[in-house]
Design a protein around this motif. Structure first.
Motif, PDB file in Angstrom:
ATOM      1  N   HIS A 111      55.831  28.836  31.208  1.00 23.49           N
ATOM      2  CA  HIS A 111      55.001  29.878  30.294  1.00 23.49           C
ATOM      3  C   HIS A 111      53.619  29.317  29.684  1.00 23.49           C
ATOM      4  O   HIS A 111      52.852  30.051  29.629  1.00 23.49           O
ATOM      5  N   GLU A 112      53.543  27.818  29.665  1.00 22.84           N
ATOM      6  CA  GLU A 112      52.163  27.290  29.299  1.00 22.84           C
ATOM      7  C   GLU A 112      51.393  27.588  30.518  1.00 22.84           C
ATOM      8  O   GLU A 112      50.258  27.771  30.335  1.00 22.84           O
ATOM      9  N   GLU A 113      52.032  27.297  31.565  1.00 20.27           N
ATOM     10  CA  GLU A 113      51.108  27.562  32.869  1.00 20.27           C
ATOM     11  C   GLU A 113      50.748  29.070  32.880  1.00 20.27           C
ATOM     12  O   GLU A 113      49.491  29.205  33.456  1.00 20.27           O
ATOM     13  N   ALA A 114      51.643  29.838  32.590  1.00 23.31           N
ATOM     14  CA  ALA A 114      51.154  31.321  32.572  1.00 23.31           C
ATOM     15  C   ALA A 114      49.995  31.288  31.802  1.00 23.31           C
ATOM     16  O   ALA A 114      48.828  32.155  32.221  1.00 23.31           O
ATOM     17  N   ALA A 115      49.885  31.135  30.641  1.00 22.00           N
ATOM     18  CA  ALA A 115      48.759  31.145  29.533  1.00 22.00           C
ATOM     19  C   ALA A 115      47.753  30.552  30.350  1.00 22.00           C
ATOM     20  O   ALA A 115      46.670  31.259  30.317  1.00 22.00           O
ATOM     21  N   LEU A 116      47.679  29.043  30.706  1.00 18.09           N
ATOM     22  CA  LEU A 116      46.382  28.715  31.230  1.00 18.09           C
ATOM     23  C   LEU A 116      45.989  29.316  32.499  1.00 18.09           C
ATOM     24  O   LEU A 116      44.804  29.460  32.540  1.00 18.09           O
ATOM     25  N   ALA A 117      46.914  29.886  33.413  1.00 15.81           N
ATOM     26  CA  ALA A 117      46.347  30.722  34.493  1.00 15.81           C
ATOM     27  C   ALA A 117      45.814  31.934  34.265  1.00 15.81           C
ATOM     28  O   ALA A 117      45.147  32.326  34.856  1.00 15.81           O
ATOM     29  N   LEU A 118      45.926  32.458  33.087  1.00 21.98           N
ATOM     30  CA  LEU A 118      45.349  33.772  32.466  1.00 21.98           C
ATOM     31  C   LEU A 118      43.926  33.077  31.837  1.00 21.98           C
ATOM     32  O   LEU A 118      43.029  34.082  31.398  1.00 21.98           O
ATOM     33  N   GLY A 119      43.583  32.071  31.857  1.00 20.57           N
ATOM     34  CA  GLY A 119      42.133  31.598  31.172  1.00 20.57           C
ATOM     35  C   GLY A 119      42.330  31.419  29.829  1.00 20.57           C
ATOM     36  O   GLY A 119      41.530  31.520  29.120  1.00 20.57           O
ATOM     37  N   ALA A 120      43.452  30.812  29.401  1.00 20.54           N
ATOM     38  CA  ALA A 120      43.669  30.424  28.072  1.00 20.54           C
ATOM     39  C   ALA A 120      43.087  29.054  27.611  1.00 20.54           C
ATOM     40  O   ALA A 120      43.491  28.045  28.696  1.00 20.54           O
ATOM     41  N   THR A 121      42.222  28.820  26.585  1.00 16.52           N
ATOM     42  CA  THR A 121      42.147  27.488  26.136  1.00 16.52           C
ATOM     43  C   THR A 121      43.358  26.904  25.821  1.00 16.52           C
ATOM     44  O   THR A 121      44.439  27.622  25.648  1.00 16.52           O
ATOM     45  N   ARG A 122      43.348  25.630  25.311  1.00 17.40           N
ATOM     46  CA  ARG A 122      44.536  24.774  24.979  1.00 17.40           C
ATOM     47  C   ARG A 122      45.067  25.501  23.721  1.00 17.40           C
ATOM     48  O   ARG A 122      46.438  25.702  23.665  1.00 17.40           O
ATOM     49  N   TRP A 123      44.387  25.668  22.766  1.00 17.98           N
ATOM     50  CA  TRP A 123      44.613  26.415  21.323  1.00 17.98           C
ATOM     51  C   TRP A 123      45.462  27.777  21.588  1.00 17.98           C
ATOM     52  O   TRP A 123      46.441  28.072  21.295  1.00 17.98           O
ATOM     53  N   GLU A 124      44.711  28.551  22.691  1.00 18.05           N
ATOM     54  CA  GLU A 124      45.312  30.017  22.989  1.00 18.05           C
ATOM     55  C   GLU A 124      46.632  29.790  23.505  1.00 18.05           C
ATOM     56  O   GLU A 124      47.485  30.504  23.437  1.00 18.05           O
ATOM     57  N   MET A 125      46.648  28.758  24.590  1.00 12.44           N
ATOM     58  CA  MET A 125      47.741  28.574  25.203  1.00 12.44           C
ATOM     59  C   MET A 125      49.001  28.225  24.301  1.00 12.44           C
ATOM     60  O   MET A 125      50.116  28.617  24.235  1.00 12.44           O
ATOM     61  N   VAL A 126      48.836  27.499  23.316  1.00 13.24           N
ATOM     62  CA  VAL A 126      49.656  26.887  22.164  1.00 13.24           C
ATOM     63  C   VAL A 126      50.085  28.248  21.318  1.00 13.24           C
ATOM     64  O   VAL A 126      51.239  28.290  21.120  1.00 13.24           O
TER      65      VAL A 126
END
Lengths: 259, 327
Positions: free
Chosen positions: B208-223
């Motif tokens: 799920h973390e990678e899903a968020a990052l792959a959508l262009g989330a910054t670290r904080w957005e990923m969290v």
């Protein structure tokens, strides 16, 4: 919208270990390019360099250039977050956000980018994305629900909808069907053929029939042995790779002699 | 070849059919362990019931005594007597959590997602070490070091933010206020909340973390997208554990606070509400007869408060189970 990818002499490392060596390849827009090869040959690793997802692993780094319509993704001052908003990705196992509804999942990427999209536009986008992912009819009555009851194939199409809602230039798919049954696989393959009208699609697959069925270009990766880096052996039109490849190793792999 | 595949446990002699002969000796381990686990489960219920029974029986003289008798002996009616202490207990614990939770979540997140691995481990050890400090030490530190040191801050708060009711009133001359007690309590509950949150954050699914990052989330957005929603029940559980500790903490509050029996939200004055645990500790050595019952009944109230807090926590965790990270 759709963009061309070119890499030149790309080397990919995990700390000191070189996982992929000197890959030079051009990936055409509005086409499906399939990466095939035995396990551990670096095709997934290479795929993840195309949206700078490789570097989220501690110690991982990349040397060389990846050009997206001429713009180097690894150039100085390029923000990986921006790259990933242009290059979408679908993973091996469906990974929708479990705490969000179907609708929120599709909008997840948009919420990061353009936080103030009016509700009407959001509704349009959700419908458009889900329709493009061939999922609209199946979920239109339960958009507000978490969707934990969806099948694996539906989950994967939901993830595709989430990726294309961002209107990416490129869609990377890392073995998108490896956790799905044949019917769901077929649905995803049909979907890919529709999506290539608008996007550059790169797919990693272990399934050679799948590569032969859906792709326009096929690239074969191989390793000399455990511990040595993966290399791009040859790439070309799928028809040619699967009938008269130039390299013996490709033919051996295609015909099932190893891998 | 096929003979080799038989399991070693069943290879001796003829295999017993279902329901015939003695059960496979290997199953005995199963039964013993099941009995042990069930026994342990029952034991905890028995202990809880015994504690509740003790509180109820020993406290009942004060609970059910004729109010006139209580008043004539100078103890006062039970409920009006205990209410300020119950308030002080909950108030101090809530203040402690308000101070501790953001810091604890921040530290946990730093360890799990931000710090380089070389820093994360020593930091984790330091936090766990904090949990090993005895509460008497915290009490000493609070009354001898923190209280005088915090006094200028209190004066500044009172002078500049005195219009907020929390900071109104005359500032205590010693600095030994409920705010100081809350800071000490916060320090004490910090480690347990931090280490639990860290464990939960570390378990956030990589996928799920990678899903968020792959959508262009910054670290904080990923969290925010992939870690917090998944960790929510765990964070609540950690907070409740911290709350339980803060509610029951005795020594530190006793040493820091010279509490009185009043209900006030003012944080910085010398008139501070006392907690149940501290009251019991302060009065028990000289108590006898009805007074002892009264203190034990106060313990019963503390027990009930903790019970209610935990039930609320369970309810919060289960409320959005369908959306939880478990499916």
């Amino acid at each position: 919208m759709s963009k061309r990818i070119e890499t030149t002499d790309l080397n990919v490392y995990y700390s000191d270990f070189r996982a992929v060596e000197d890959v030079t390849i051009t990936i055409q827009p509005r086409a499906i390019t399939a990466f095939i090869g035995p396990s551990g040959c670096g095709k997934s690793t290479f795929l993840r360099t195309l949206n700078r997802m490789h570097e989220v692993i501690p110690g991982a780094r990349v040397e060389g250039e990846v050009l997206l319509d001429g713009e180097n993704l690894y150039g100085a001052g390029v923000d990986p977050v921006r790259v990933r908003r242009q290059v979408g990705m679908v993973f091996q196992r469906p990974n929708p956000f479990p705490t969000m509804s179907i609708r929120e999942n599709v909008l997840a990427g948009i919420k990061l980018n353009f936080s103030r999209m009016p509700k009407g536009e959001q509704d349009d986008l959700v419908e458009r994305s889900l329709r493009s992912a061939n999922l609209w009819e199946e979920v239109k009555n339960r958009l507000g629900l978490p969707g934990s009851g969806l099948s694996g194939g539906q989950q994967q199409r939901r993830c595709i909808a989430r990726a294309i809602a961002m209107a990416p230039a490129v869609l990377l798919m890392d073995e998108p069907c490896s956790a799905l049954d044949p019917i769901s696989t077929l649905a995803i393959e049909d979907l890919m053929s529709e999506l290539k009208e608008k996007y550059t699609i790169v797919i990693v697959t272990h399934n050679m029939q799948q590569a032969a069925r859906v792709s326009d270009t096929t690239a074969f990766f191989n390793i000399a042995g455990t511990g040595s880096p993966g290399r791009l052996i040859e790439s070309g039109p799928t028809d040619k790779i699967f009938s008269t490849p130039d390299v013996q190793a490709t033919e051996d792999y295609i015909s099932g002699r190893f891998g | 070849m096929t003979q080799k595949l038989t399991r070693p446990g069943t290879s001796r002699g003829a295999e017993p059919g279902p329901g015939t002969g003695a059960p496979d000796p290997k199953r005995r381990g199963d039964r013993v362990f099941r009995g042990f686990a069930m026994g342990a489960g029952i034991l905890i219920l028995v202990i809880l019931a015994l504690v509740a029974a003790f509180l109820l029986i020993q406290g009942s003289p004060a609970l059910f005594a004729d109010p006139a008798k209580l008043i004539s002996q100078g103890y006062g009616e039970f409920l009006p007597w205990v209410l300020p202490y119950a308030f002080g207990t909950v108030w101090a614990a809530i203040l402690a959590l308000v101070l501790a939770v953001p810091v604890a979540v921040g530290i946990a997140l730093f360890i799990s997602h931000y710090s380089p691995r070389r820093l994360a481990q020593p930091l984790g050890y330091v936090i766990d070490l904090l949990a090993a400090v005895p509460s008497v030490v915290f009490g000493l530190w609070g009354s001898l070091v923190l209280a005088p040191a915090a006094r200028p801050l209190y004066e500044w708060l009172s002078a500049n933010l005195g219009f907020i009711p929390l900071f109104s009133g005359t500032v205590s001359g010693t600095g030994r206020t409920i705010f100081t007690a809350a800071i000490v309590l916060a320090t004490m509950v910090l480690p347990i909340i931090t280490s639990m949150c860290r464990e939960v954050f570390l378990q956030a699914p990589r996928l799920h973390e990678e899903a968020a990052l792959a959508l262009g989330a910054t670290r904080w957005e990923m969290v925010k997208m992939a870690v917090f929603p998944f960790a929510r029940p765990g964070i609540i559980a950690a907070v409740m554990l911290g709350l339980g500790r803060a509610l029951g903490e005795t020594m530190a509050v006793t040493m820091v606070l010279s509490g009185t029996r009043n209900i006030t939200f003012e944080l910085l004055t010398s008139e501070n509400p006392n907690t149940i645990a501290a009251t019991v500790a302060q009065n028990f050595p000289e108590a006898f007869g009805l007074k002892t019952s009264q203190l034990i009944a106060a313990g019963l109230v503390l027990f009930l408060i903790t019970l209610v807090v935990n039930m609320i926590a369970r309810w919060i965790v289960s409320r959005r189970a369908e959306f939880s990270g478990a499916n």
